[in-house]
Scaffold this active site. Structure first.
Site, PDB file in Angstrom:
ATOM      1  CG  HIS A   8      -1.789   1.107   1.323  1.00 53.53           C
ATOM      2  ND1 HIS A   8      -3.101   1.226   0.917  1.00 53.53           N
ATOM      3  CD2 HIS A   8      -1.600   2.377   2.024  1.00 53.53           C
ATOM      4  CE1 HIS A   8      -3.901   2.415   1.104  1.00 53.53           C
ATOM      5  NE2 HIS A   8      -2.671   2.941   1.803  1.00 53.53           N
ATOM      6  CD  GLU A   9       2.068   3.367   3.546  1.00 52.81           C
ATOM      7  OE1 GLU A   9       2.315   4.535   3.208  1.00 52.81           O
ATOM      8  OE2 GLU A   9       0.997   3.177   4.256  1.00 52.81           O
ATOM      9  CG  HIS A  56       0.167   5.937  -0.659  1.00 49.04           C
ATOM     10  ND1 HIS A  56      -0.946   6.606  -1.080  1.00 49.04           N
ATOM     11  CD2 HIS A  56      -0.229   5.526   0.734  1.00 49.04           C
ATOM     12  CE1 HIS A  56      -1.947   6.421  -0.248  1.00 49.04           C
ATOM     13  NE2 HIS A  56      -1.514   5.718   0.645  1.00 49.04           N
TER      14      HIS A  56
END
Length: 270
Positions: free
Chosen positions: A133-134, A137
């Site tokens: 998820h990070e 980004h």
């Protein structure tokens, strides 16, 4: 003068749009390349402070676990986004058992707190979802997008000050915007985008996509009424777990046998 400034602001906002990997229109007052440069400065400053306080984890077991899982994810990120091949992929593991948080800046510079690993008792599959998820980004240029939001707010303040003949306090440019990007929450749209992209990366890397839903079940149970710090920069809509669960069959089809990816050389900051 006032009209000129307002027109310049309007023109800047209109012309500063680009497209995310999912086809979404993004406001970009700062280029992804500039975001990488300024994010590196902010990251190195943050890491230096952590090092002075002896807050960087060097425990071999933890380091190897984070390095292996993140390395597999980065292998898939580089395959999907070749422009990230030259990024300085790195992770700072921060010794803070009370903080439930993780983040990734432009250019692939990441951090994860021991609190999120310990308090949520993360499985490898769940840890892969966090890091995926990070990473998403970063590859989706969300750092540059948040920096652009900070600068847009500043431009609005300047324009308002000029229109009312008041002096306006301004940001000092991209450097401060990079620092603010660590504190500003992502938009809900960006969060959902990172959910999907992160699940894809984790699945292709060989991790169970169903762990995305179990991760958010755990997240909902910790932190008391205020919620964990992770949620302050990762706003979660009420149906997030349900949405993630619906995506599982689609994701599983990407890697039905769960074959693990090769481990990309990710630096652990010590």
């Amino acid at each position: 003068m006032k009209n000129t400034l307002l027109l310049a602001l309007f023109a800047a906002l209109i012309s500063a749009c680009t497209t995310s990997p999912t086809g979404r229109s993004q406001l970009m007052l700062i280029s992804p390349e500039a975001a990488i440069v300024e994010s590196k400065k902010a990251y190195l400053g943050t890491v230096a402070e952590l090092d002075k306080k002896n807050k960087l984890v060097s425990d071999r077991t933890t380091v190897e676990r984070v390095q292996t899982i993140t390395g597999r994810l980065v292998t898939e990120a580089v395959a999907a986004y070749p422009n990230t091949r030259d990024w300085e992929w790195s992770v700072a593991i921060i010794d803070d058992m009370e903080t439930i948080n993780a983040w990734c800046m432009a250019g692939g510079r990441m951090a994860i707190y021991t609190g999120i690993i310990s308090k949520l008792d993360l499985t490898d599959d769940e840890l892969a979802q966090i890091m995926g998820h990070e990473i998403s980004h970063a590859v989706a240029n969300h750092t540059a997008e948040r920096m652009s939001r900070a600068m847009a707010i500043n431009l609005g303040v300047v324009a308002a000050g000029a229109a009312t003949d008041n002096n306006a306090l301004t940001l000092t440019g991209a450097a401060l915007a990079a620092k603010l990007a660590l504190e500003l929450p992502n938009s809900r749209t960006a969060e959902l985008e990172a959910d999907r992209l992160g699940m894809e990366l984790a699945t292709r890397a060989g991790y169970d996509p169903a762990a995305a839903a179990s991760l958010w079940r755990k997240m909902a149970k910790v932190g008391g009424s205020g919620g964990p710090e992770f949620l302050s920069t990762h706003p979660a809509p009420g149906n997030r777990e349900k949405s993630l669960t619906k995506m599982v069959p689609e994701m599983q089809a990407l890697n039905p046998k769960g074959k693990k990816s090769a481990v990309y050389p990710v630096t652990i900051v010590k």
